[in-house]
Structures are given as structure tokens and as C-alpha cells.
Design a protein around this motif. Structure first.
Motif: not given
Ligand SMILES: Cc1ncc(COP(=O)(O)O)c(C=O)c1O
Length: 356
Positions: A19, A89-91, A115, A159, A163, A190, A192-193, A221, A223-224, A232
């Protein structure tokens, strides 16, 4: 002390996490232009920031059920709140997915590079990532993933957009893929973007959770595009039985009251999201054009970063960029997060200098 001996067998076997897309050098990011973590340089909605300050006084209280935010998310996507799980967060949601559904002997099929949290998720729980490479356009190779599925496969991960490669697969391709995945395999998408995408066929797969009788989990998420990476907050949408199973993890209670309230305010400020998207898309077009003029091969991005081949070793380019006080990412090729226009211009100037 023999700490290693205390670790689970899975953790003892687990390779170091990849990561953060760094090659091991510690950078003092406080002195650098941060274009390495796909953060949002435009920050979060001022309304969300205000709510964080206001809600800090409630920081002495638990909100175990997170009813309000789950209701808001459920309503946004046309679901019931029993279909929503929030995480730090998605984590955190990826962690919960692994803990709930993976064990020794299981395999997780995914494309690389992607990711790295998904690779970690597999190893932490004793499972094995079964990796197929992205295709030559740096897209998820869905056909190769289908071929990689066998009786050990417990989960497949897509994803989209991906990413670090920045590319996407069309809604039609993903739907076809999902139809062909065996019913006993969990499908994790996922997104995320996704909010940065402009291609009309780059779409959310959330509706399939309702439409298909398959174990599909969609990850989102804040986060983006919402600019709240440090706050988070993320969420999963899935069948209520999947959500109930994951809710048994201690991490299901990890989202702060501030993050929950901020997420509601952020979702209610879609003008800010439009503003971020407009600027990121402008930055994406600018960086793509400039890098192409410098002779780089740029992969078509639907995200808030640009993935490119500068015909240089990506780790070396990253080190040279660090000397220019710009932090960037490196994997198979180079990755630069899109910043403000000023940051984007600084990056291009540095590229011109480095490439001569
Ligand atoms: C594909 C992907 N999913 C999710 C995340 C976000 O993780 P989190 O929501 O934990 O910040 C990232 C962050 O870089 C990512 O690249």
C-alpha cells in the motif's frame, strides 16, 4: 520477546503490504506537493468541515447504530438501511469482508496492479490472491479472471475504474462478467473513483445488488471526490444478510460521530462535488495532453490520477520528482494524482526539467 511466534500463521506468511505506492523511501510530505496518494487537493465541502467542528462536542458519546447516515446513504441509492454498512474508509470494509468471508485455502481472484488492500485482505485471513495481469490497455482482464476461477475461489474483486491504472471496464462488460461468475463466489466491486468518470458507459453497479440473485458487494468511499480521506468514512451496499454478517466485526463500530455527520453534509452539498469533478477533469485533460507532448504513453484515465509510461524506470522517476519536492506514485508505470491547477503545472514543469 518472540512476537512473530504469537502472530497467526497467516500473518507470519503474509508478504509486506504494497500500500501507499512508495518504494520504501520516507518522504517529508509536509514539505512536498502531495501528488502520490490520490488525495483531493480541493479539500472537503466547507459545509462538511463546519459540521465536523460543530459535532466535536458530541465526541464523548457512542453512536453504535449510525442510523442517520445509513438512512441517508440508503435513500441516496434507493435501498433499505439494512443494505448499508459503514466503515472507517473502504479499507475498514475490505478488512471486514476478509474477516467475515475468507479463510485458509480460499482464493481471491483479482487483476494486478490494483489497490493493494485487497491483496492484504486475502493474506491476513489465510487466503491466497490469485492474480491475473491487466490487459495491454491496462484494464481489468475480466475474461482472464473468469478463467482463473476454480473450486477454491471464494471472492472476485473488480476495481472500477482501477487504481493505479486509471482505466475502466464498461457497465455492459462488468454485467456480463458478473453473470458468468459462479453463484457461490462473492463479487466485490470497488467504485472509489467512479464519481470522477466522464465516459457514459462507466457506471455504478449498485443496482445489480437488487437485480441479481448473487452475493455482490459494492464499496464506496468519502476519501476521493468528497475530499475526506483523513476523516475516514466509507460504505458498502449489499444484500442485508451479507451486511448483517459483516456487522459482527468489531470494526463495524469504528466510524466517528464527526465522520458520520460530515458525510451527511457532504452528500447534501453536491454543488461542491460538481466543482471538484470539473476541476479534476480539467486537470486530467491538461496533464494527459502535456505528458503526451513530452513523449509519454498515457493510459486513458477516468479517475483523479494519470497513469503513464515515461519510458523511464518509475521508481527512479519518482525519486527524481522527490528532488523537485513533488511526491508521486510508482508501480509498473508512473502515477500522478491530479492536484490543483497550480500543482499540475508544477508537476509538468518538473517533468520537462527531468526529461530534458
Ligand atoms: C481502489 C481504492 N479503493 C478504496 C480506496 C480508499 O480507501 P479508504 O476509503 O480506506 O480511504 C482507495 C484509496 O486509495 C483506492 O485506491
Amino acid at each position: 520477546m518472540n512476537i512473530n511466534g504469537l502472530k497467526t500463521k497467516a500473518m507470519q506468511r503474509k508478504p509486506a503490504s504494497k500500500r501507499a505506492s512508495q518504494t520504501g523511501k520516507k518522504l517529508d510530505l509536509s514539505k512536498m506537493v502531495r501528488m502520490n496518494f490520490n488525495e483531493n487537493s480541493y479539500g472537503m465541502s466547507p459545509k462538511a468541515l463546519e459540521v465536523i467542528k460543530e459535532s466535536a462536542v458530541m465526541g464523548n458519546r457512542y453512536d453504535f447504530n449510525a442510523t442517520e447516515i445509513k438512512d441517508v446513504i440508503a435513500k441516496k441509492h434507493g435501498f433499505d438501511s439494512s443494505n448499508v454498512l459503514i466503515g472507517a474508509g473502504s479499507s475498514a470494509l475490505i478488512d471486514m469482508l476478509g474477516v467475515t468471508f475468507l479463510e485458509d485455502g480460499d482464493e481471491v481472484v483479482l487483476c494486478m496492479p490494483t489497490f493493494a488492500a485487497f491483496v492484504d485482505m486475502a493474506y491476513v485471513n489465510g487466503a491466497t490472491p490469485k492474480v491475473v495481469p491487466v490487459n495491454e490497455n491496462q484494464e481489468f482482464d475480466l475474461d482472464a479472471m473468469l478463467e482463473a476461477i476454480d473450486e477454491k475461489t471464494k471472492m472476485v474483486v473488480v476495481v472500477n475504474p482501477n487504481n493505479p491504472t486509471s482505466t475502466y471496464r464498461s457497465a455492459k462488460d462488468i454485467e456480463e462478467f458478473i453473470k458468468k461468475v459462479p453463484e457461490n463466489v462473492m463479487i466485490v466491486i470497488d467504485e472509489a473513483y467512479l464519481e470522477y468518470a466522464t465516459a457514459p458507459d462507466c457506471k455504478s453497479m449498485i443496482h445489480l445488488v437488487k437485480e441479481m440473485d448473487k452475493p455482490i458487494v459494492i464499496l464506496k468511499t468519502f476519501s476521493k471526490i468528497y475530499g475526506m480521506a483523513g476523516v475516514r468514512m466509507g460504505y458498502a451496499i449489499a444484500d442485508s444478510e451479507i451486511i448483517a454478517s459483516m456487522s459482527g466485526c468489531p470494526a463495524a463500530w469504528n466510524v466517528s460521530i464527526m465522520a458520520q455527520k460530515a458525510a451527511i453534509a457532504a452528500l447534501n452539498d453536491q454543488d461542491f462535488i460538481e466543482y471538484v469533478k470539473e476541476n479534476i477533469v480539467k486537470g486530467r485533460e491538461y496533464i494527459t495532453k502535456e505528458l503526451e507532448q513530452l513523449g509519454c504513453k498515457v493510459f486513458s484515465s477516468q479517475t483523479s490520477f494519470v497513469y503513464f509510461d515515461a519510458h523511464r524506470d518509475p521508481a527512479e522517476l519518482m525519486d527524481e520528482m522527490a528532488k523537485e519536492n513533488i511526491a508521486m506514485g510508482a508501480s509498473e508505470y508512473s502515477r500522478i494524482s491530479i492536484g490543483t491547477m497550480e500543482e499540475n503545472q508544477l508537476f509538468i514543469e518538473a517533468m520537462k526539467k527531468i526529461l530534458g
